[in-house]
Design an enzyme around this catalytic site. Structure first.
Site, PDB file in Angstrom:
ATOM      1  N   LYS A   1      -3.740  61.744  14.863  1.00  0.00           N
ATOM      2  CA  LYS A   1      -2.379  62.485  14.011  1.00  0.00           C
ATOM      3  C   LYS A   1      -1.191  62.011  14.476  1.00  0.00           C
ATOM      4  O   LYS A   1      -0.932  61.968  15.667  1.00  0.00           O
ATOM      5  CB  LYS A   1      -2.688  63.984  14.022  1.00  0.00           C
ATOM      6  N   SER A   2      -0.423  61.834  13.489  1.00  0.00           N
ATOM      7  CA  SER A   2       1.139  61.473  13.794  1.00  0.00           C
ATOM      8  C   SER A   2       1.693  62.552  14.652  1.00  0.00           C
ATOM      9  O   SER A   2       1.343  63.679  14.489  1.00  0.00           O
ATOM     10  CB  SER A   2       1.960  61.246  12.740  1.00  0.00           C
TER      11      SER A   2
ATOM     12  N   ASN B   1      -1.563  67.305  -0.394  1.00  0.00           N
ATOM     13  CA  ASN B   1      -1.343  67.691   0.830  1.00  0.00           C
ATOM     14  C   ASN B   1       0.202  67.939   1.102  1.00  0.00           C
ATOM     15  O   ASN B   1       0.869  67.016   0.754  1.00  0.00           O
ATOM     16  CB  ASN B   1      -1.885  66.986   2.102  1.00  0.00           C
TER      17      ASN B   1
ATOM     18  N   MET C   1       0.974  69.096   4.644  1.00  0.00           N
ATOM     19  CA  MET C   1       0.435  69.640   5.901  1.00  0.00           C
ATOM     20  C   MET C   1       1.751  69.950   6.668  1.00  0.00           C
ATOM     21  O   MET C   1       1.811  71.080   7.506  1.00  0.00           O
ATOM     22  CB  MET C   1      -0.266  68.689   6.735  1.00  0.00           C
TER      23      MET C   1
ATOM     24  N   ASN D   1       4.946  55.869  12.330  1.00  0.00           N
ATOM     25  CA  ASN D   1       4.661  56.436  10.886  1.00  0.00           C
ATOM     26  C   ASN D   1       6.092  56.800  10.201  1.00  0.00           C
ATOM     27  O   ASN D   1       6.877  57.511  10.561  1.00  0.00           O
ATOM     28  CB  ASN D   1       4.007  57.906  10.914  1.00  0.00           C
TER      29      ASN D   1
ATOM     30  N   CYS E   1       6.077  59.935   6.287  1.00  0.00           N
ATOM     31  CA  CYS E   1       5.617  61.182   6.084  1.00  0.00           C
ATOM     32  C   CYS E   1       6.445  62.046   4.876  1.00  0.00           C
ATOM     33  O   CYS E   1       7.852  62.038   5.041  1.00  0.00           O
ATOM     34  CB  CYS E   1       5.744  62.176   7.264  1.00  0.00           C
TER      35      CYS E   1
ATOM     36  N   SER F   1       0.065  58.478   1.554  1.00  0.00           N
ATOM     37  CA  SER F   1      -0.118  59.306   0.252  1.00  0.00           C
ATOM     38  C   SER F   1       1.046  59.003  -0.568  1.00  0.00           C
ATOM     39  O   SER F   1       2.235  58.454  -0.211  1.00  0.00           O
ATOM     40  CB  SER F   1      -0.223  60.873   0.486  1.00  0.00           C
TER      41      SER F   1
HETATM   42  O1  LIG Z   1       2.051  66.693   5.912  1.00  0.00           O
HETATM   43  C1  LIG Z   1       1.677  65.595   6.702  1.00  0.00           C
HETATM   44  O2  LIG Z   1       1.286  66.228   8.108  1.00  0.00           O
HETATM   45  C2  LIG Z   1       1.648  64.219   6.340  1.00  0.00           C
HETATM   46  N1  LIG Z   1       0.808  64.243   5.127  1.00  0.00           N
HETATM   47  C3  LIG Z   1       0.772  62.893   4.508  1.00  0.00           C
HETATM   48  O3  LIG Z   1       0.129  62.631   3.378  1.00  0.00           O
HETATM   49  N2  LIG Z   1       1.315  61.916   5.147  1.00  0.00           N
HETATM   50  C4  LIG Z   1       1.945  61.657   6.333  1.00  0.00           C
HETATM   51  O4  LIG Z   1       2.205  60.898   7.059  1.00  0.00           O
HETATM   52  C5  LIG Z   1       1.930  63.151   7.109  1.00  0.00           C
HETATM   53  I1  LIG Z   1       2.832  63.485   8.991  1.00  0.00           I
END
Ligand SMILES: O=C(O)c1[nH]c(=O)[nH]c(=O)c1I
Length: 309
Positions: free
Chosen positions: A45-46, A69, A71, A125, A128, A192
């Site tokens: 995970k980043s 998403n 997240m 990354n 995001c 995404s």
């Molecule tokens: O919401 C996220 O954690 C997330 N969600 C994504 O779809 N790509 C990303 O690089 C990340 I860092």
């Protein structure tokens, strides 16, 4: 081995991986990925300097054509993942994903990677889409150039970048021109599709809580965008910069298509979230069946060989 790749002099047996963010938050999840004979490498995970809980839930939603998403970059903190990847996983390489909440934080974390014992591949990354108030860095070409210039003043280990999808030839050209200036190990394309919106007609509401329902899109429906980005960068980038193709993989067919467009490794997010680790055996079996039907012994025979009219 019919399925192999090399990135930054690191050999991969097999070509499948998880997309960062899926099945990679904890050391247990990462170990489970590495234990699968059909997984070539695991991507963490980043990570950010501090532990993050991420955005309020629900922040993930699946529907027939894919997923959305927001997240919000939940992760156990950079030290946790650096510790894990620095342990001996000699049977397989692990890719350390590092986020950049700010230029200074990203650079600080990469300095710590440079000064650590970790000899594997780091993925920065730059894409995001879900940290409230933060733009996707890689949509700002000037800032991207600035960050990479700073980073490569001190970073001498293998480093790749996770890119968002682009949708305009001028952007493919501009981004490729920037990336070709640096000794990158690879790009991972695509992240995404940022800030989509899924609407539930029955409830007349969005389906995730953060950002009034706006979130990154993944899954089957983003395949054409993912393949376009893999192909566009394969055509434009220095051949030493390898490509991890991500986006829209649900079967061996899409793995084949990613390789045909130029991907060296292929990573899976939404479908992995749906089906679990057993998916990798299915994908590898289906890919090998397609190769047998077509008479390909190795992926080198068709990698990047997309035909055009
Ligand atoms: O919401 C996220 O954690 C997330 N969600 C994504 O779809 N790509 C990303 O690089 C990340 I860092």
């Amino acid at each position: 081995n019919r399925l192999h790749a090399t990135i930054a002099d690191i050999n991969f047996e097999g070509i499948l991986a998880n997309a960062s963010g899926v099945h990679c938050q904890t050391k247990e999840e990462l170990a489970e990925l590495l234990a699968s004979p059909y997984v070539a490498t695991a991507v963490t995970k980043s990570s950010t300097k501090e532990v993050r809980t991420g955005n309020p839930k629900p922040s993930y939603y699946e529907f027939e054509q894919g997923s959305i998403n927001s997240m919000g970059l939940p992760n156990n903190g950079f030290d946790y993942y650096l510790d894990y990847v620095s342990q001996d996983h000699s049977q397989k390489p692990v890719i350390l994903s590092v986020a950049s909440l700010s230029m200074t934080e990203g650079i600080e974390l990469l300095k710590r990677v440079q000064d650590s014992d970790f000899q594997g591949i780091t993925e920065f990354n730059l894409s995001c889409p879900n940290v409230v108030g933060k733009p996707q860095v890689a949509y700002d070409f000037e800032t991207t150039h600035q960050i990479l210039t700073e980073v490569f003043k001190f970073f001498k280990k293998p480093l790749g970048v996770k890119l968002p999808p682009y949708f305009d030839f001028a952007h493919f050209d501009q981004m490729a021109d920037i990336l070709n200036q640096f000794p990158l190990s690879h790009i991972n394309s695509v992240n995404s599709i940022g800030n989509g919106l899924y609407v539930d007609v029955e409830t007349e509401a969005s389906v995730i809580k953060p950002k009034k329902g706006f979130g990154g899109l993944g899954g089957a429906m983003i395949l054409p965008t993912a393949l376009a980005n893999v192909r566009a960068f394969r055509e434009r980038l220095n051949p030493d910069i390898k490509i991890i193709g991500t986006g829209g993989v649900t079967s061996g067919e899409e793995v084949f298509a990613h390789i045909l467009c130029g991907a060296d490794l292929v990573s899976v997010g939404t479908e992995l979230q749906r089906q679990g680790i057993g998916l990798f055996e299915k994908l590898q079996h289906e890919l090998l069946m397609i190769m047998n039907e077509k008479g390909y012994q190795s992926i080198d025979e068709f990698k990047g060989q997309l035909k055009t009219m």
